[in-house]
Design an enzyme around this catalytic site. Structure first.
Site, PDB file in Angstrom:
ATOM      1  N   ARG A  14      -5.806   2.923  18.224  1.00 18.65           N
ATOM      2  CA  ARG A  14      -5.491   1.495  18.169  1.00 18.65           C
ATOM      3  C   ARG A  14      -5.018   0.934  19.500  1.00 18.65           C
ATOM      4  NH1 ARG A  14      -2.792   1.006  12.193  1.00 18.65           N
ATOM      5  NH2 ARG A  14      -4.783   0.995  11.086  1.00 18.65           N
ATOM      6  N   ARG A  54       2.890   5.982  -3.411  1.00 20.76           N
ATOM      7  CA  ARG A  54       3.995   6.804  -3.919  1.00 20.76           C
ATOM      8  C   ARG A  54       4.108   6.705  -5.434  1.00 20.76           C
ATOM      9  NH1 ARG A  54       4.192   5.792   1.274  1.00 20.76           N
ATOM     10  NH2 ARG A  54       5.496   7.062   2.651  1.00 20.76           N
ATOM     11  N   ASP A  56       2.519  -0.623  12.039  1.00 21.95           N
ATOM     12  CA  ASP A  56       1.242  -1.147  11.528  1.00 21.95           C
ATOM     13  C   ASP A  56       1.024  -2.613  11.909  1.00 21.95           C
ATOM     14  OD1 ASP A  56       0.718   1.313  10.392  1.00 21.95           O
ATOM     15  OD2 ASP A  56       1.463   0.755   8.414  1.00 21.95           O
ATOM     16  N   SER A 100       7.495   9.891  11.479  1.00 22.01           N
ATOM     17  CA  SER A 100       6.389   9.590  10.565  1.00 22.01           C
ATOM     18  C   SER A 100       6.831   9.715   9.112  1.00 22.01           C
ATOM     19  CB  SER A 100       5.227  10.561  10.823  1.00 22.01           C
ATOM     20  OG  SER A 100       4.386  10.635   9.698  1.00 22.01           O
ATOM     21  N   LYS A 102       0.830  -1.207   0.000  1.00 22.44           N
ATOM     22  CA  LYS A 102       0.000   0.000   0.000  1.00 22.44           C
ATOM     23  C   LYS A 102       0.871   1.266   0.000  1.00 22.44           C
ATOM     24  CE  LYS A 102      -2.775   0.594   3.706  1.00 22.44           C
ATOM     25  NZ  LYS A 102      -2.691   1.976   4.206  1.00 22.44           N
TER      26      LYS A 102
END
Ligand code: S3P
Length: 432
Positions: free
Chosen positions: A346, A27, A316, A166, A22
């Site tokens: 989460r 990108r 993730d 990030s 993903k």
């Protein structure tokens, strides 16, 4: 609010080519829009997130052609730049689309409003607004949340140290930096996934990487790569099957064609510490990314702690690692406060769902602990709160439970992995 009911299975076994990554797909799609010429891509990530990126670039004047064989062609806007969109650009559930697109548009003299679903509209955008404003773009959003209106223009180069580690922030700044006067530098607080840096040369762009400092010169022109650009398989998807194999005795899976980018493989080290046997083989390079096979076999359970400096490399995958721990291990995670601003909070939603399935779990402000040493979870009903990664994590818990289980808002899986249930049917070894 679709509910999926699951019965326990014995193990998983077999070989699977996981769908395209993903992060890399986003990108390639965005750089394909920027480039002059036609970018031909195969094996793009199948979910709604990448569809959102494709929809946005089409609304900005790129031409998107999809063939029935799964090949997607993008004719970029090249020297003409993006055209003003007729309406808001819908990023759906995709934070990567919104943040990277804001950076991409910041250097062009048009105005565009980026919108998203309820989850995306609650996520923090100041982290990209501040650097883009410092570069000279006008970026407006009430309370730092979407809708975000970007009015681009001439940009000046900056050096920026984001408060959070990030890749989305880094990438937004680098994409804007391509249009700025001078050299733009991002100094990361910790190294994050480097797919943008690896994709730049594929599109004829250069950037300079020196550990956690990444720089890009403004005034570069992107050109479409010749031939077909293959997107390697998604390690975050592979991690789901790896965690399930590590949860169920007798399991053995081979996941082929996976991006083996070292910045994405924190889960491999974590699963090994939890007792699984994980091997990486057949590495080749595709579009600047190492690609190969991940083989996983169940092994005896061991406890582990994930330290804060490991978090960017498996951010993730934390939900599926927690799910794996529910089957016989103790797992403690700290330094993962970023989990609270993902597609859901989460930390609290994961812990609530695990408990609903009969697992011992507790929250920390910046992490959680799961203790599965008392025995298999009993099953129950978990709410995935419209978060695709939680659907898969709760499925991993449910499939190894002693009783039936169900998951609420399981349709969220379409965000990244619509083929998940079919692939489960292919790999599962039913109970006798
Ligand atoms: C992503 C970066 C990570 C990750 C997200 C995809 C990317 O987010 O959690 O799923 O493609 O750059 P952050 O950059 O916010 O940590």
């Amino acid at each position: 609010m679709p509910v999926v009911s699951l019965s326990p299975i014995r193990a998983i076994s077999g070989r699977l080519a996981v769908p395209g990554d993903k992060s890399i797909s986003h990108r390639y799609v965005l750089l394909g829009a920027l480039a002059s010429g036609r970018t031909t891509m195969r094996h793009l990530a199948p979910g709604a997130d990448v569809r959102a990126s494709l929809g946005c670039i089409a609304a900005l004047g790129a031409t998107v052609l999809r063939s029935p064989d799964g090949i997607v062609r993008v004719d970029g806007w090249g020297d003409t730049g993006p055209t003003p969109p007729a309406g808001p650009l819908d990023c759906l559930n995709s934070g990567t689309t919104m943040r990277l697109l804001a950076g991409l548009l910041a250097g062009f003299p048009i105005s565009a409003t980026l919108i998203g679903d309820a989850s995306l509209s609650s996520r923090p955008m100041r982290r990209i607004m501040d650097p883009l404003q410092a570069m000279g773009a006008r970026v407006a959003a009430d309370d730092g949340r979407a809708p975000v209106t970007v009015t681009g223009g001439r940009l000046r180069a900056i050096t920026w140290t984001p408060a959070a580690a990030s890749a989305q922030i880094k990438s937004a700044i680098l994409l804007a930096g391509l249009q700025a006067d001078g050299r733009t530098t991002v100094v990361e607080p910790a190294a994050t996934r480097d797919h943008t840096e690896r994709a730049f040369p594929v599109f004829g762009l250069s950037c300079v990487v020196d550990d956690v400092r990444v720089s890009v010169d403004g005034g570069q022109r992107a050109t479409s790569p010749a031939g077909i650009l293959d997107v390697p398989g998604d390690p975050s998807t592979a991690a789901v099957w790896a965690a399930l194999a590590a949860s169920l005795p007798g399991s053995q899976v081979e996941l082929t064609g996976v991006a083996l980018n070292p910045r994405r493989l924190g889960f491999v080290a974590a699963l090994r510490r939890m007792g699984a046997t994980v091997t990486l083989t057949d590495t080749q390079v595709l579009g600047g990314e190492p690609v190969g096979t991940i083989s996983v076999a169940y092994g005896n359970c061991a406890d582990t702690v994930i330290a804060p400096d490991e978090v960017p490399g498996l951010i993730d995958e934390l939900p599926v690692l927690a799910a794996c721990a529910a089957h016989g291990r103790r797992l403690e995670v700290r330094g993962a406060g970023e989990l609270r601003v993902k597609e859901s909070d989460r930390i609290s939603a994961l812990v609530a769902g695990l408990r609903a399935l009969g697992v011992t779990a507790h929250e920390y402000p910046d992490g959680f602990v799961v203790d599965g040493r008392a025995g298999r979870p009993g099953g129950g009903h978990a709410d995935a709160v419209h978060d695709h990664r939680l659907v898969m994590a709760f499925a991993v818990v449910a499939l190894g439970s002693t009783g039936p289980a169900s998951i609420n808002s399981a349709d969220a899986i379409a965000v990244s992995y619509p083929g998940f249930w079919n692939d489960l049917i292919t790999l599962r070894v039913p109970t006798a």
